[in-house]
Write an enzyme that holds these catalytic residues in place. Sequence first.
Site, PDB file in Angstrom:
ATOM      1  N   ARG A  91     -10.680  10.573   1.528  1.00 59.88           N
ATOM      2  CA  ARG A  91      -9.362   9.952   1.371  1.00 59.88           C
ATOM      3  C   ARG A  91      -9.305   9.060   0.148  1.00 59.88           C
ATOM      4  O   ARG A  91     -10.203   8.281  -0.109  1.00 59.88           O
ATOM      5  CB  ARG A  91      -9.032   9.090   2.602  1.00 59.88           C
ATOM      6  CG  ARG A  91      -9.431   9.718   3.902  1.00 59.88           C
ATOM      7  CD  ARG A  91      -9.408   8.718   5.047  1.00 59.88           C
ATOM      8  NE  ARG A  91      -8.064   8.286   5.378  1.00 59.88           N
ATOM      9  CZ  ARG A  91      -7.817   7.337   6.276  1.00 59.88           C
ATOM     10  NH1 ARG A  91      -8.829   6.701   6.875  1.00 59.88           N
ATOM     11  NH2 ARG A  91      -6.582   7.000   6.555  1.00 59.88           N
ATOM     12  N   HIS A 451       7.339   9.704   5.512  1.00 61.63           N
ATOM     13  CA  HIS A 451       7.187   9.475   4.075  1.00 61.63           C
ATOM     14  C   HIS A 451       8.437   8.826   3.491  1.00 61.63           C
ATOM     15  O   HIS A 451       8.368   7.836   2.761  1.00 61.63           O
ATOM     16  CB  HIS A 451       6.909  10.820   3.382  1.00 61.63           C
ATOM     17  CG  HIS A 451       6.795  10.716   1.893  1.00 61.63           C
ATOM     18  ND1 HIS A 451       7.862  10.936   1.057  1.00 61.63           N
ATOM     19  CD2 HIS A 451       5.755  10.363   1.097  1.00 61.63           C
ATOM     20  CE1 HIS A 451       7.477  10.750  -0.191  1.00 61.63           C
ATOM     21  NE2 HIS A 451       6.198  10.408  -0.195  1.00 61.63           N
ATOM     22  N   CYS A 843      16.715 -20.007 -21.887  1.00 60.32           N
ATOM     23  CA  CYS A 843      18.033 -19.556 -21.460  1.00 60.32           C
ATOM     24  C   CYS A 843      18.214 -18.057 -21.654  1.00 60.32           C
ATOM     25  O   CYS A 843      19.286 -17.529 -21.495  1.00 60.32           O
ATOM     26  CB  CYS A 843      19.131 -20.328 -22.188  1.00 60.32           C
ATOM     27  SG  CYS A 843      19.109 -20.094 -23.964  1.00 60.32           S
ATOM     28  N   TYR A 863      12.731 -26.423 -17.439  1.00 54.57           N
ATOM     29  CA  TYR A 863      13.749 -25.723 -16.646  1.00 54.57           C
ATOM     30  C   TYR A 863      13.938 -24.295 -17.138  1.00 54.57           C
ATOM     31  O   TYR A 863      13.550 -23.951 -18.256  1.00 54.57           O
ATOM     32  CB  TYR A 863      15.088 -26.465 -16.681  1.00 54.57           C
ATOM     33  CG  TYR A 863      15.765 -26.457 -18.033  1.00 54.57           C
ATOM     34  CD1 TYR A 863      16.731 -25.501 -18.339  1.00 54.57           C
ATOM     35  CD2 TYR A 863      15.449 -27.406 -19.001  1.00 54.57           C
ATOM     36  CE1 TYR A 863      17.340 -25.475 -19.578  1.00 54.57           C
ATOM     37  CE2 TYR A 863      16.046 -27.397 -20.236  1.00 54.57           C
ATOM     38  CZ  TYR A 863      16.996 -26.417 -20.527  1.00 54.57           C
ATOM     39  OH  TYR A 863      17.589 -26.383 -21.755  1.00 54.57           O
TER      40      TYR A 863
HETATM   41  P1  ADP Z   1      -2.282   8.239   3.186  1.00 49.94           P
HETATM   42  O1  ADP Z   1      -2.861   7.135   2.394  1.00 49.94           O
HETATM   43  O2  ADP Z   1      -1.363   9.105   2.443  1.00 49.94           O
HETATM   44  O3  ADP Z   1      -1.768   7.750   4.514  1.00 49.94           O
HETATM   45  P2  ADP Z   1      -4.699   8.969   4.479  1.00 49.94           P
HETATM   46  O4  ADP Z   1      -5.929   8.917   3.661  1.00 49.94           O
HETATM   47  O5  ADP Z   1      -4.455   7.776   5.337  1.00 49.94           O
HETATM   48  O6  ADP Z   1      -3.489   9.234   3.525  1.00 49.94           O
HETATM   49  O7  ADP Z   1      -4.834  10.266   5.362  1.00 49.94           O
HETATM   50  C1  ADP Z   1      -3.812  11.183   5.677  1.00 49.94           C
HETATM   51  C2  ADP Z   1      -3.787  11.426   7.176  1.00 49.94           C
HETATM   52  O8  ADP Z   1      -5.009  11.909   7.665  1.00 49.94           O
HETATM   53  C3  ADP Z   1      -3.505  10.161   7.929  1.00 49.94           C
HETATM   54  O9  ADP Z   1      -2.559  10.423   8.926  1.00 49.94           O
HETATM   55  C4  ADP Z   1      -4.817   9.804   8.530  1.00 49.94           C
HETATM   56  O10 ADP Z   1      -4.664   9.106   9.731  1.00 49.94           O
HETATM   57  C5  ADP Z   1      -5.466  11.161   8.752  1.00 49.94           C
HETATM   58  N1  ADP Z   1      -6.913  11.017   8.720  1.00 49.94           N
HETATM   59  C6  ADP Z   1      -7.631  10.485   7.724  1.00 49.94           C
HETATM   60  N2  ADP Z   1      -8.930  10.439   8.024  1.00 49.94           N
HETATM   61  C7  ADP Z   1      -9.058  10.957   9.251  1.00 49.94           C
HETATM   62  C8  ADP Z   1     -10.179  11.183  10.135  1.00 49.94           C
HETATM   63  N3  ADP Z   1     -11.398  10.821   9.780  1.00 49.94           N
HETATM   64  N4  ADP Z   1      -9.946  11.744  11.316  1.00 49.94           N
HETATM   65  C9  ADP Z   1      -8.690  12.081  11.668  1.00 49.94           C
HETATM   66  N5  ADP Z   1      -7.602  11.912  10.896  1.00 49.94           N
HETATM   67  C10 ADP Z   1      -7.780  11.349   9.696  1.00 49.94           C
HETATM   68 MG    MG Z   2      -2.751   6.509   5.556  1.00 49.20          MG
END
Ligand code: ADP
Ligand code: MG
Length: 894
Positions: A91, A451, A843, A863
Amino acid sequence: MPKYVFDFIEGGKDLAELLGGKGANLAEMTRLGLPVPPGFTVSTEACRGYLATGTVPAGLFDQVNRHLRLVEDRFGKVFGDPRDPLLLSVRSGGKYSMPGMMETILDIGLTDASVPGLAACSGDPRAAWDSYRRLIAMFGRTVRGVPAEAFERELAAHRSHAGVANDAELTEADLRHLVDVYKKVFHDHTGRDFPQAPHEQLYQAIEAVFASWNTERAVLYRRQEHIPHDLGTAVNVMAMVFGNLGPDSGTGVAFTRDPATGATGVYGDYLANAQGEDVVAGIRTPVPLEELERLDARSFAQLTSIMAMLERHYRDLCDIEFTIERGKLWMLQTRVGKRTPAAAFTIAAQLVDEGVIELDEALLRVTGAQLDQLMFPRFDRTAAPKPLAVGIPASPGAASGRVVFDAVRAAQWAATGERVILVRRETNPDDLPGMIAAQGILTSRGGKTSHAAVVARGMGRTCVCGAEALDVDATGRRFSVAGTVVSEGDVVSIDGTTGEVFPGELPVRPSPVARYLQGDVPAAGTDALLDAVHRLVTHADRVRRLGVQANADTGVDAGRARRFGAEGIGLCRTEHMFLGERRALVERLILADGDGERAAALAALLPSQRADFVQIFEAMDGLPVTVRLLDPPLHEFLPPLAELTARVARAEALGRDPGRDGALLAAVRRMHEQNPMLGLRGVRLGLVIPGLFAMQVRAIAQAAADCAARGLSPRPEIMVPLVATAPELAAVRAEAEQILAETDGLPPVPIGTMIEVPRAALTAGEIAGVAEFFSFGTNDLTQLGWGFSRDDVEGEFFPRYLGMGIFGVSPFESIDTSGVGRLVRIATEEGRAARPDLRIGVCGEHGGEPDSIHFFHDAGLDYVSCSPFRVPVARLEAGRAAVAARTSTTSDSR
Ligand code: ADP
Ligand code: MG
Ligand code: MG
């Protein structure tokens, strides 16, 4: 070799710079003992290395492997084990939250060999094949650039072949088949097979997340939110957990308070038998979180107690992502949550009442931009028609505009000045340009955490989502609702506070907050929001050092500014006093032949000037009024050259005497300048046209004397524009002092100057010898400092400069602290050295801009002066600047 990889147990919430917000907070939750799947974070430093060289830093993957083994030990599964594979999510997450702008890849590690193992261990073959299908698509798209449509087409074809409407209805056999089809799509587009080595998948996914820092939409989002482009993203690698293993599983998003209104009580969306990305994508509309209590009371109780703990720990509203796998709760994310402006104020005040934070800190938790939003008008619903539909109020505001059904068109229409409402079934990150361009966003699917909702709230755009009554036909460019069809270009109005969607344009009226700030309604005890605004703005007034004045040229504006809390007029422009029917008098002045005619023309202007000043002094009784002597080039008051030429030509063609037009034309030709901005204007005008400034000074003096005689307390100040050198000001000053001395019954009238020419800033010590005050005209100072003519550059090439990252924000919008700001600092220092009691203000329009206000506070100004409507914002930000400087936290106004 630097340490690039940090286990969750090594990090913490203060390390967002290094680990990104998501990684820092996952680490924090891990340390708090919360049920977070084990994992580790690859630092933003590694990403910056990658972005600089285009290759992954040497040794990074060795560190990754070492940390992966720790995860395996803790989770009790092995990455790549075909019997019971550990799967990973990879992520993105930078220092600042950029919802959905960068990539996340789930289910990394799944291969042909391990799908059966996953199926057996989870007891859910369908879910296993579904995960594999998603992995191939997500990996293909993100890592290998396969167009998303290529997979979606196959999915849609398969749905219709199977005769189902919903992906959830596809059977295991359907999904097995789809996996084969997806693999073929993958091969067709990339010329390679989908990688069957789990480590290969992991390495490539990490690299793809690094690269996603620079996707077009991520760049655009950062530009919109003023997030620096050089921070880079961290990569969070963690064990996958599954919310799609049946009815005792599920996934959700929740807030510790309502992010729309600030109301207390947990709040969120839950979707049973689903993975996290299903909720955020808004594909199925989830149920309110309270439902979870009925479905799984134990997990619900655990979740709410964790949320209470997180809120206590972070001392602020938190939002979270969680997943329940067969009755076991897992925390997947938390952060201090984004919120609407109303919620920001309400929550800050609540937290003070709850004894969690002090008023000073509460002030740092709200921003001038949020206050500005709260002052926007609301719909006047006395005349409102019946709504077409009511959706979920996701981001407040009142927006009207023509409906468009795609982001490209939204941006195109908006570029021509059209107000548009972007209507989509649901939005995805590719819609960002349209969301930025639109007045409001309307979707038919998805909850408050979809979103559309999250992004709109973050940007302060009005948003109604999940208006399920709408049948949106994007291809046909229309939506229908209860028999009514609304087509592209039709006008609708959406109310982000109530969720209502109205046909046509609704009239608007001032918001309650604007009415309170204008003194039309009292704050105390009326409602939570007004009460919160009142407490925070008055606290800002108590703690701020900067005075706040207004730029106003008429009695009416001055009165409004005063009601908004202005402590004087920092800039009263006199040029409008030469327009309208008075233009004829100015023409007479310009055409004057000899001293006598000129004196007569000036004498004719005097009474109306005097009357203007009387009105302003009355409105600002007891407060300073800084009158700027005439600034623009005189030809601005004459008809344009082309018009005059045509008039004279017409008269001559008809054999008539062009008369006065002929003389005017000659004058305009004579006064034509190549660069009027750098020509005969400001103090130069006063020194070249005898009697002009004298007349203005006389009008000020007489108006003040008149008011004083009636028992008022006028406090005029005279300000000379465009001074570059002390002798210019000395000359004007000598003349003005003489006139002031001739007028009886006058209070002392300070004489000062604008500092708007770089030379003036650099010789401030000398100029201070003849000035009682300075006022920075930061607009001209920016134009002359950069050599930019604002009107010529802003539309022309600034967008390109911004795109190239030459600056992150226009120097006309927010002061350029290192260049123009340095001139401000030099002039302040040297001016004060020469005259310790020199009063210094600003200003230019920067005087009402939050970041600039913080700079002016730090530079030691006395100011700021800004337009009347910005006065409350300036009061709040001046207070925030004082608190921020005092606590010298790493306070972040974002
Ligand atoms: P964003 O920042 O766009 O929310 P994320 O990195 O949080 O993206 O991840 C996208 C989705 O995947 C989220 O809904 C998150 O909860 C889910 N997710 C991320 N990691 C895991 C995990 N280890 N197990 C299950 N779901 C996950
Ligand atoms: Mg997220
Ligand atoms: Mg100027």
